[in-house]
Design a protein around this motif. Structure first.
Motif, mmCIF file in Angstrom:
data_model
loop_
_atom_site.group_PDB
_atom_site.id
_atom_site.type_symbol
_atom_site.label_atom_id
_atom_site.label_comp_id
_atom_site.label_asym_id
_atom_site.label_seq_id
_atom_site.Cartn_x
_atom_site.Cartn_y
_atom_site.Cartn_z
ATOM 1 N N GLU A 69 -6.156 3.313 4.490
ATOM 2 C CA GLU A 69 -7.190 2.365 4.090
ATOM 3 C C GLU A 69 -8.350 2.398 5.081
ATOM 4 O O GLU A 69 -8.143 2.539 6.288
ATOM 5 C CB GLU A 69 -6.622 0.943 4.042
ATOM 6 N N SER A 112 -12.250 0.249 5.681
ATOM 7 C CA SER A 112 -13.168 -0.798 5.230
ATOM 8 C C SER A 112 -14.186 -1.047 6.341
ATOM 9 O O SER A 112 -13.973 -0.666 7.493
ATOM 10 C CB SER A 112 -12.420 -2.092 4.887
ATOM 11 N N ASP A 117 0.818 -1.209 0.000
ATOM 12 C CA ASP A 117 0.000 0.000 0.000
ATOM 13 C C ASP A 117 0.850 1.256 0.000
ATOM 14 O O ASP A 117 0.370 2.338 0.360
ATOM 15 C CB ASP A 117 -0.931 -0.005 1.221
#
Length: 265
Positions: free
Chosen positions: A169, A171, A103
């Motif tokens: 990130e 989620s 990432d």
């Protein structure tokens, strides 16, 4: 016999100019020195050091009008300058490339934003304050701001090493109802947020080269005076842009060998 022969050694005639103050120097001791022996320590496979991303020389043209302090001037004698940077910021521009499926990403193009000011000291002779063969000097200090940007790229050779940045990130996961498997639960969610804290690229001032033309907008007569200056200046500014990165190396540490400081084996 001289006119001052009757004076004491520490006395001086009133007509004699004052002399410099006596100073007694302090004698210095001579110290010996020798190289300190070393022994090999453990090996190192990873270090974290500043990496040079870019070192461009940026040409900055500036034009400004400067008003001199009272009294007005008859002649410019000297101009000194220094540069101060208030901002060196690098902004990535697409395309971006992920680092081996991680990432983290790099980029081969960027905009470098530069802001600062030039501190300028203008020394000049004063109009109307003169005596026979004598003039008086004064000065005016001004700050001349500048701001702008330049392009950095691997293709142009101005981006030497690639910066590395991490992507944040987020989620979430949803769940079925506990009563049956036909409905979604609107009150139950699992959230995951990964925040990567990146090393901030930073700048260093390396050099500043000034080329300038200063003149009065209206040419004064001989021995006349003026109160404004038009300045046309080109600043060639060299800066270094760095980012602290982790590097894989194969090195051996070296430690000093100082007998007597540690218990014998």
């Amino acid at each position: 016999m001289g006119c001052n022969d009757n004076l004491q050694p520490n006395q001086a005639s009133q007509s004699d100019p004052p002399g410099p103050c006596p100073v007694t120097p302090t004698p210095l001791s001579s110290f010996t020195s020798a190289n300190t022996s070393t022994v090999a320590g453990p090996t190192v496979s990873r270090i974290k050091v500043p990496v040079v991303l870019a070192e461009p020389t940026i040409q900055i043209p500036i034009e400004t009008t400067i008003t001199l302090n009272n009294p007005p001037a008859t002649e410019i004698k000297r101009v000194t300058k220094n540069v101060f940077l208030d901002q060196v910021k690098i902004v990535p521009v697409a395309p971006f490339t992920r680092v081996d499926g991680t990432d983290f990403f790099t980029f081969s193009r960027a905009k470098l934003f530069i802001a600062g000011h030039i501190r300028k000291n203008i020394e000049y002779t004063q109009a109307g304050i003169t005596s026979v063969c004598t003039v008086f000097l004064t000065d005016t200090v001004v700050d001349i701001p500048f701001t702008g940007f330049t392009e950095l790229s691997v293709a142009a050779g101005t981006l030497i090493n690639l910066p590395i940045l991490g992507i944040n990130e987020s989620s979430e996961s949803s769940f079925l109802s506990d009563v049956n498997n036909l409905n979604a639960r609107l009150d139950k969610f699992f959230f995951n947020n990964l925040v990567k804290f990146n090393e901030q690229p930073f700048g260093e001032l390396v050099a500043a080269n000034f080329f300038e033309l200063d003149f009065s907008p209206t040419e004064p007569a001989a021995e006349g005076f003026f109160i404004t200056l038009t300045e046309k200046l080109v600043l060639e500014l060299t800066v270094k842009v760095l980012q602290t990165q982790q590097l894989a190396v194969t090195l051996t540490t070296v430690v000093p060998n100082l007998p007597g400081l540690t218990p014998p084996m």
